[in-house]
Design an enzyme around this catalytic site. Structure first.
Site, PDB file in Angstrom:
ATOM      1  N   ARG A 115      -3.690   5.913   3.231  1.00  0.00           N
ATOM      2  CA  ARG A 115      -4.277   6.718   2.327  1.00  0.00           C
ATOM      3  C   ARG A 115      -5.847   7.309   2.724  1.00  0.00           C
ATOM      4  O   ARG A 115      -6.732   7.530   1.941  1.00  0.00           O
ATOM      5  CB  ARG A 115      -4.481   6.167   1.059  1.00  0.00           C
ATOM      6  CG  ARG A 115      -3.047   6.093   0.655  1.00  0.00           C
ATOM      7  CD  ARG A 115      -2.702   5.194  -0.865  1.00  0.00           C
ATOM      8  NE  ARG A 115      -1.434   5.363  -1.503  1.00  0.00           N
ATOM      9  CZ  ARG A 115      -0.517   4.044  -1.065  1.00  0.00           C
ATOM     10  NH1 ARG A 115      -1.039   3.223  -0.238  1.00  0.00           N
ATOM     11  NH2 ARG A 115       0.459   4.259  -1.295  1.00  0.00           N
ATOM     12  N   ARG A 116      -5.890   7.171   3.992  1.00  0.00           N
ATOM     13  CA  ARG A 116      -7.307   7.710   4.476  1.00  0.00           C
ATOM     14  C   ARG A 116      -6.904   8.977   5.396  1.00  0.00           C
ATOM     15  O   ARG A 116      -7.879   9.363   6.043  1.00  0.00           O
ATOM     16  CB  ARG A 116      -8.072   6.705   5.149  1.00  0.00           C
ATOM     17  CG  ARG A 116      -8.273   5.352   4.394  1.00  0.00           C
ATOM     18  CD  ARG A 116      -9.197   4.513   5.047  1.00  0.00           C
ATOM     19  NE  ARG A 116      -9.307   3.425   4.447  1.00  0.00           N
ATOM     20  CZ  ARG A 116     -10.023   2.192   5.031  1.00  0.00           C
ATOM     21  NH1 ARG A 116     -10.759   2.470   5.952  1.00  0.00           N
ATOM     22  NH2 ARG A 116     -10.053   1.130   4.067  1.00  0.00           N
ATOM     23  N   GLY A 117      -5.743   9.575   5.590  1.00  0.00           N
ATOM     24  CA  GLY A 117      -5.456  10.740   6.267  1.00  0.00           C
ATOM     25  C   GLY A 117      -5.111  10.117   7.750  1.00  0.00           C
ATOM     26  O   GLY A 117      -5.060  11.536   8.639  1.00  0.00           O
TER      27      GLY A 117
ATOM     28  N   LEU B   1      -2.377   8.893   9.187  1.00  0.00           N
ATOM     29  CA  LEU B   1      -0.922   9.430   9.766  1.00  0.00           C
ATOM     30  C   LEU B   1      -0.845  10.896   9.878  1.00  0.00           C
ATOM     31  O   LEU B   1      -0.316  11.160  11.065  1.00  0.00           O
ATOM     32  CB  LEU B   1       0.144   8.923   8.711  1.00  0.00           C
ATOM     33  CG  LEU B   1       1.416   9.139   9.189  1.00  0.00           C
ATOM     34  CD1 LEU B   1       1.756   8.786  10.394  1.00  0.00           C
ATOM     35  CD2 LEU B   1       2.214   8.629   7.862  1.00  0.00           C
TER      36      LEU B   1
ATOM     37  N   VAL C  89       0.612   2.435   9.914  1.00  0.00           N
ATOM     38  CA  VAL C  89      -0.852   2.366   9.725  1.00  0.00           C
ATOM     39  C   VAL C  89      -0.973   0.912   9.052  1.00  0.00           C
ATOM     40  O   VAL C  89      -0.154   0.684   8.213  1.00  0.00           O
ATOM     41  CB  VAL C  89      -1.247   3.683   8.832  1.00  0.00           C
ATOM     42  CG1 VAL C  89      -2.681   3.091   8.568  1.00  0.00           C
ATOM     43  CG2 VAL C  89      -1.247   4.802   9.731  1.00  0.00           C
TER      44      VAL C  89
ATOM     45  N   SER D  20      12.236   5.838   8.135  1.00  0.00           N
ATOM     46  CA  SER D  20      12.049   4.480   7.526  1.00  0.00           C
ATOM     47  C   SER D  20      12.020   4.525   5.818  1.00  0.00           C
ATOM     48  O   SER D  20      12.664   3.745   5.517  1.00  0.00           O
ATOM     49  CB  SER D  20      11.273   3.537   8.300  1.00  0.00           C
ATOM     50  OG  SER D  20       9.815   4.197   7.760  1.00  0.00           O
ATOM     51  N   GLU D  21      11.350   5.661   5.377  1.00  0.00           N
ATOM     52  CA  GLU D  21      11.226   5.624   3.880  1.00  0.00           C
ATOM     53  C   GLU D  21      11.188   7.088   3.612  1.00  0.00           C
ATOM     54  O   GLU D  21      10.557   7.905   4.207  1.00  0.00           O
ATOM     55  CB  GLU D  21      10.059   5.062   3.465  1.00  0.00           C
ATOM     56  CG  GLU D  21       9.445   4.664   1.949  1.00  0.00           C
ATOM     57  CD  GLU D  21       8.619   4.214   1.765  1.00  0.00           C
ATOM     58  OE1 GLU D  21       8.053   3.959   0.549  1.00  0.00           O
ATOM     59  OE2 GLU D  21       7.988   3.457   2.679  1.00  0.00           O
TER      60      GLU D  21
ATOM     61  N   TYR E  74       7.934  11.480   4.975  1.00  0.00           N
ATOM     62  CA  TYR E  74       7.737  12.420   6.205  1.00  0.00           C
ATOM     63  C   TYR E  74       7.972  13.855   5.335  1.00  0.00           C
ATOM     64  O   TYR E  74       7.605  14.904   6.325  1.00  0.00           O
ATOM     65  CB  TYR E  74       8.623  12.271   7.054  1.00  0.00           C
ATOM     66  CG  TYR E  74       8.402  10.860   7.683  1.00  0.00           C
ATOM     67  CD1 TYR E  74       7.308  10.726   8.649  1.00  0.00           C
ATOM     68  CD2 TYR E  74       8.931   9.665   7.285  1.00  0.00           C
ATOM     69  CE1 TYR E  74       6.998   9.574   9.197  1.00  0.00           C
ATOM     70  CE2 TYR E  74       8.627   8.471   8.063  1.00  0.00           C
ATOM     71  CZ  TYR E  74       7.503   8.454   8.939  1.00  0.00           C
ATOM     72  OH  TYR E  74       7.157   7.196   9.574  1.00  0.00           O
TER      73      TYR E  74
ATOM     74  N   PHE F 262      16.066   6.971  17.485  1.00  0.00           N
ATOM     75  CA  PHE F 262      15.308   6.627  18.620  1.00  0.00           C
ATOM     76  C   PHE F 262      14.015   5.940  17.990  1.00  0.00           C
ATOM     77  O   PHE F 262      13.828   6.016  16.861  1.00  0.00           O
ATOM     78  CB  PHE F 262      14.901   7.949  19.455  1.00  0.00           C
ATOM     79  CG  PHE F 262      14.427   9.043  18.629  1.00  0.00           C
ATOM     80  CD1 PHE F 262      13.189   9.194  17.946  1.00  0.00           C
ATOM     81  CD2 PHE F 262      15.455   9.832  18.015  1.00  0.00           C
ATOM     82  CE1 PHE F 262      13.062  10.211  17.221  1.00  0.00           C
ATOM     83  CE2 PHE F 262      15.281  11.047  17.337  1.00  0.00           C
ATOM     84  CZ  PHE F 262      13.825  11.009  16.775  1.00  0.00           C
TER      85      PHE F 262
END
Length: 430
Positions: A113-115, A117, A107, A141-142, A146, A430
């Protein structure tokens, strides 16, 4: 502000790609040492921004049947993107189960931080369930992102190193069969054959994307040096092992003479030992580095000094997310006969998973049904997802407060039902 979440159209694919950090030459992994990289730094240097020609090539690759995109639009502008790949994974019992592999996700910093994702994840989960995929997975990645969507680590990987002078095999006899150094064209043909056999034998291994090994090349990339390839054949001439390795150049003395094993798969013990015997005793080298290897590497137990193989980095590898709880739990096999009643208190993105479930398993089969019984234990969907492939410890998760037992020995029973040996492992992402 008008928000829209939907798949991208063909005319919007380049805009979707431009949202992704790696396309713009920006960092796309957290700044920490990675087991997946064999060089002396944490990661290779960022690549330059993609050229228009590269964008056109990637756009054509994106619009195939196994790539399921979602994008976030704010007031008509594409500001976020993600996608799922329709792949399959080997689960306990050496069964193949379809899953949605989350990839190419970002994003724009101006719209976080707007929902957005969460909205894209929800859309992808719903589509995966409609396609009959009971699992989702990703390479994170971070590490802090998740878990809130229900993902949790399910496989681990290590990077190990050893000094060539310390390598002494317990059995020094040359294994049966033959080794051959080959070019990239031969390796591109060998890898799909070997991986398909290996995938059917190792829990956690994935089906490859189309063209998984198509970019293997004999050309050098900067100071990395060209990739080299070696095959092993058994005494009848059948291919049973393959490895990729590099001999990078370095101006720093301490990094010279390093051989980096970028990939190795073998489907027989002879092929496995022969490949490692060659790679750990290559002329004019001092050190061997093997990134992204399983924690239970058999090579350690082939050495006279097991400490010669030193793990220098370790991290999570595949993150798993159960989308369809009864579908996922009955898709894998179990080695023991047992009954467990457990509660999932909440799953906001897949509310059909919440409730109390009775899992009855045996080597002949399993059932997973809703029940009004008092649960033996309570856990979150992340913990169950980590346990699913059999590589995580129920006792450790209980010690962390992620599993709460209402019956004595319930955690031990949970561990006995799910744990497998050897650990699950996936050799690529992947």
């Amino acid at each position: 502000m008008k928000i829209e979440i939907r798949p991208v159209e063909r005319s919007e694919v380049v805009d979707y790609l431009k949202v992704l950090p790696y396309v713009n030459g920006l960092p796309n992994w957290e700044p920490a040492p990675s087991p997946g990289y064999g060089g002396p730094g944490a990661w290779p240097p960022p690549r330059p921004p993609a050229t228009p020609r590269q964008l056109d090539v990637w756009a054509a690759e994106v619009m195939d049947d196994h790539f399921h995109s979602q994008a976030a639009f704010v007031d008509g502008k594409l500001v976020g993107g993600s996608a799922m790949l329709s792949l399959a994974i080997t689960v306990p019992g050496l069964r193949t189960v379809p899953f949605g592999g989350v990839t190419a996700t970002a994003v724009l910093a101006t719209h976080r931080r707007r929902g957005l994702l969460r909205g894209m994840m929800q859309a992808m989960f719903d589509e995966a369930l409609a396609r009959g995929e009971p699992l989702a997975a990703l390479s994170a990645s971070e590490g802090s992102i998740y878990g809130r969507f229900g993902f949790s680590p399910a496989t681990m990987r290590t990077r190990w190193e050893l000094e060539r002078g310390e390598v002494r095999f317990i059995d020094s006899a040359i294994p049966a069969g033959s080794l051959e150094l080959v070019d990239a064209a031969a390796a591109r043909q060998a890898w799909p054959q070997i991986h398909e056999q290996a995938r059917q034998r190792r829990i956690g291994e994935l089906t490859p994307q189309p063209g998984q090994w198509g970019r293997l090349s004999d050309e050098a990339g900067g100071t990395d040096g060209p990739m080299r390839y070696v095959l092993h054949r058994d005494v009848d001439g059948n291919l049973d092992g393959v490895a990729n390795f590099r001999l990078p150049w370095s101006p720093v003395l301490e990094h010279t003479g390093t051989l980096i094993v970028e990939g190795l798969q073998a489907v027989t013990p002879d092929a496995y030992r022969a490949l490692w015997m060659l790679l750990t005793d290559f002329d004019l080298t001092r050190k061997v580095v093997a990134p992204s290897r399983p924690r239970d590497e058999p090579l350690r137990w082939m050495l006279r000094n097991p400490r010669a193989l030193r793990i220098t980095r370790q991290s999570d590898n595949l993150w798993l997310r159960i989308l369809d709880l009864p579908g996922a739990l009955t898709a894998r096999a179990y080695d023991t006969t047992a009954e467990l009643t457990f509660a999932i208190e909440d799953d906001s993105m897949c509310p059909h998973n919440a409730g109390v479930w009775r899992l009855a398993v045996s080597p002949e089969g399993s059932t997973c049904t809703r029940t009004d019984m008092r649960p033996d234990l309570t856990l979150d969907i992340q913990s169950l997802s980590s346990l699913y492939l059999g590589g995580m410890s129920a006792a450790v998760l209980a010690g962390a407060g992620r599993i709460r037992a209402q019956r004595v020995s319930a955690v031990a029973d949970l561990a006995r039902v799910f744990r497998v040996d050897p650990e699950p492992f996936n050799s690529f992402g992947f």
